[in-house]
Scaffold this active site. Structure first.
Site, PDB file in Angstrom:
ATOM      1  N   GLY A  72       5.336   3.586   5.526  1.00  0.00           N
ATOM      2  CA  GLY A  72       5.062   4.570   6.592  1.00  0.00           C
ATOM      3  C   GLY A  72       6.218   4.624   7.565  1.00  0.00           C
ATOM      4  CB  SER A  73       6.381   5.683  11.147  1.00  0.00           C
ATOM      5  OG  SER A  73       5.343   4.858  11.609  1.00  0.00           O
TER       6      SER A  73
ATOM      7  CB  ILE B 124      -0.902   0.036   1.253  1.00  0.00           C
ATOM      8  CG1 ILE B 124      -1.707  -1.254   1.392  1.00  0.00           C
ATOM      9  CG2 ILE B 124      -1.844   1.233   1.178  1.00  0.00           C
ATOM     10  CD1 ILE B 124      -2.502  -1.331   2.673  1.00  0.00           C
ATOM     11  N   GLY B 125       2.029   1.157   0.695  1.00  0.00           N
ATOM     12  CA  GLY B 125       2.923   2.318   0.766  1.00  0.00           C
ATOM     13  C   GLY B 125       3.921   2.090   1.890  1.00  0.00           C
TER      14      GLY B 125
ATOM     15  CG  ASP C 296       2.908  12.351  11.872  1.00  0.00           C
ATOM     16  OD1 ASP C 296       3.300  11.388  11.204  1.00  0.00           O
ATOM     17  OD2 ASP C 296       2.884  13.524  11.449  1.00  0.00           O
TER      18      ASP C 296
ATOM     19  CE  LYS D 181       3.515   0.970  10.648  1.00  0.00           C
ATOM     20  NZ  LYS D 181       3.791   2.005  11.682  1.00  0.00           N
TER      21      LYS D 181
HETATM   22  C1  LIG Z   1       1.903   7.150  -0.506  1.00  0.00           C
HETATM   23  N1  LIG Z   1       0.534   7.635  -0.801  1.00  0.00           N
HETATM   24  C2  LIG Z   1       0.356   8.032  -2.218  1.00  0.00           C
HETATM   25  C3  LIG Z   1      -0.489   6.662  -0.359  1.00  0.00           C
HETATM   26  C4  LIG Z   1      -0.483   5.405  -1.213  1.00  0.00           C
HETATM   27  C5  LIG Z   1      -1.575   4.479  -0.642  1.00  0.00           C
HETATM   28  N2  LIG Z   1      -2.832   5.144  -0.692  1.00  0.00           N
HETATM   29  S1  LIG Z   1      -3.691   5.275   0.672  1.00  0.00           S
HETATM   30  O1  LIG Z   1      -4.638   6.345   0.448  1.00  0.00           O
HETATM   31  O2  LIG Z   1      -2.831   5.407   1.793  1.00  0.00           O
HETATM   32  C6  LIG Z   1      -4.658   3.819   0.839  1.00  0.00           C
HETATM   33  C7  LIG Z   1      -5.295   3.326  -0.283  1.00  0.00           C
HETATM   34  C8  LIG Z   1      -6.099   2.204  -0.156  1.00  0.00           C
HETATM   35  C9  LIG Z   1      -6.240   1.580   1.090  1.00  0.00           C
HETATM   36  C10 LIG Z   1      -5.578   2.066   2.208  1.00  0.00           C
HETATM   37  N3  LIG Z   1      -5.760   1.413   3.441  1.00  0.00           N
HETATM   38  C11 LIG Z   1      -4.942   1.396   4.514  1.00  0.00           C
HETATM   39  N4  LIG Z   1      -3.759   2.050   4.448  1.00  0.00           N
HETATM   40  C12 LIG Z   1      -2.935   2.026   5.529  1.00  0.00           C
HETATM   41  O3  LIG Z   1      -1.731   2.665   5.519  1.00  0.00           O
HETATM   42  C13 LIG Z   1      -1.367   3.337   4.299  1.00  0.00           C
HETATM   43  C14 LIG Z   1       0.070   3.796   4.417  1.00  0.00           C
HETATM   44  C15 LIG Z   1       0.245   4.716   5.626  1.00  0.00           C
HETATM   45  C16 LIG Z   1       1.623   5.290   5.701  1.00  0.00           C
HETATM   46  C17 LIG Z   1       2.018   5.988   4.397  1.00  0.00           C
HETATM   47  C18 LIG Z   1       1.855   5.064   3.210  1.00  0.00           C
HETATM   48  C19 LIG Z   1       0.460   4.485   3.111  1.00  0.00           C
HETATM   49  C20 LIG Z   1      -3.323   1.327   6.682  1.00  0.00           C
HETATM   50  N5  LIG Z   1      -2.729   1.127   7.898  1.00  0.00           N
HETATM   51  C21 LIG Z   1      -3.596   0.365   8.609  1.00  0.00           C
HETATM   52  N6  LIG Z   1      -4.689   0.091   7.892  1.00  0.00           N
HETATM   53  C22 LIG Z   1      -4.554   0.674   6.682  1.00  0.00           C
HETATM   54  N7  LIG Z   1      -5.364   0.705   5.599  1.00  0.00           N
HETATM   55  C23 LIG Z   1      -4.773   3.216   2.082  1.00  0.00           C
END
Ligand SMILES: CN(C)CCCNS(=O)(=O)c1cccc(Nc2nc(OCC3CCCCC3)c3[nH]cnc3n2)c1
Length: 285
Positions: free
Chosen positions: A13-14, A10-11, A146, A33
């Site tokens: 994070g910390s 998904i991406g 944050d 994570k």
């Molecule tokens: C980097 N950006 C462009 C975002 C790309 C990704 N899009 S988005 O808008 O986060 C997105 C799109 C679809 C589903 C979800 N669902 C989701 N995301 C989490 O963390 C995302 C993460 C957090 C830290 C930074 C990077 C991304 C969760 N953590 C616990 N449950 C979570 N559910 C998120």
């Protein structure tokens, strides 16, 4: 680790990458994570343990649910399993509205603000259970530190979920006496943080004000090209008027959260007392 099937990332994070996974036992989609703790310093490992302990205590409909922590010693990985929010993050919602030049409806703004205020109320004023007597008892305030649109997620039913407590702190930490080194996002930096003073629960209220402002203006209240210019703007505290479609009440509550003096900002309890914020009492326990 055979319990989960790895899906797409998904991406990041910390502390690490966040990936979608499918639980094999029931096919449920979760967010995992993935942290390679080989590269972590002792301090970072302590911080990670602290984050997991904070997440374990925080059970609330508007906080991303922590399910379990798995240690994979073979590959030196720690996995944190959380609920997956399929609605994505609030940053994407704001970006989509900005790209289409469509304002976010006021009712949706109040709904997000209400749910984020309840999530912060749980962090700031939540109770934990006494091990022996199992009686509910007050615990030290937990500061998110944050709060930003990238850390606010939506589930399938448009419920708001506050996420990524990677930088959160419980005020019971010994270092609370010293201003913690600021590691959040500069846009949402509160004035007291800029003047290197103590980060406290009112700094989370400032960030909440920034998030709600940004939902209305479709850009943060303070924008600049350099940190120095941004700090100067934040310390001046002057904010643009919101688009005229937003009500007087909404303007008043946003400005109350963006007061330069932390003392003048409302607590979550005061915010939840606002008649425009419709809170079902059961969440207030
Ligand atoms: C980097 N950006 C462009 C975002 C790309 C990704 N899009 S988005 O808008 O986060 C997105 C799109 C679809 C589903 C979800 N669902 C989701 N995301 C989490 O963390 C995302 C993460 C957090 C830290 C930074 C990077 C991304 C969760 N953590 C616990 N449950 C979570 N559910 C998120």
């Amino acid at each position: 680790m055979e319990e989960y099937e790895a899906l797409e990332s998904i991406g990041s994070g910390s502390f690490g990458l966040i990936r979608k996974v499918r639980r094999k036992s029931d096919g449920k989609i979760l967010a995992r994570k993935e942290i390679d703790y080989r590269k972590m310093s002792t301090k970072e490992k302590e911080q990670l343990v602290a984050e997991v302990n904070i997440l374990k205590d925080l059970k609330h409909p508007n906080i991303v649910e922590f399910l379990e922590r798995v240690i994979d010693r073979e590959n030196s990985f720690i996995y944190i399993l959380m609920e997956y929010c399929e609605g994505g993050d609030l940053a994407s919602v704001i970006r989509r509205h900005r790209e289409k030049s469509v304002l976010i409806p006021e009712e949706f703004v109040w709904s997000i603000m209400t749910q984020l205020t309840m999530a912060l109320h749980e962090c700031h004023c939540g109770m934990s259970r006494n091990e022996e007597t199992n009686q509910p008892m007050p615990r030290a305030a937990i500061l998110h530190r944050d709060l930003k649109p990238d850390n606010v997620f939506l589930d399938a039913n448009k419920n708001v979920k506050l996420g990524d407590f990677g930088l959160s702190r419980s005020l019971s930490n010994p270092q609370k006496a010293f201003a913690q080194t600021y590691v959040g996002t500069p846009f949402y930096m509160s004035p007291e943080l800029i003047s290197e003073s103590i980060y406290d629960i009112k700094s989370d209220i400032w960030s909440l004000g920034c998030v709600v402002f940004e939902m209305c203006a479709l850009e943060p209240p303070f924008l600049a090209d350099t940190q120095a210019q941004l700090s100067a703007k934040i310390k001046l505290g002057r904010i643009q008027t919101l688009p005229s479609q937003y009500s007087y009440e909404l303007n008043v509550v946003i400005r109350s959260m963006l007061q330069l003096s932390p003392r003048k900002r409302p607590t979550t309890t005061e915010l939840l007392a606002n008649p425009k914020i419709k809170v079902c009492k059961k969440h207030l326990e």
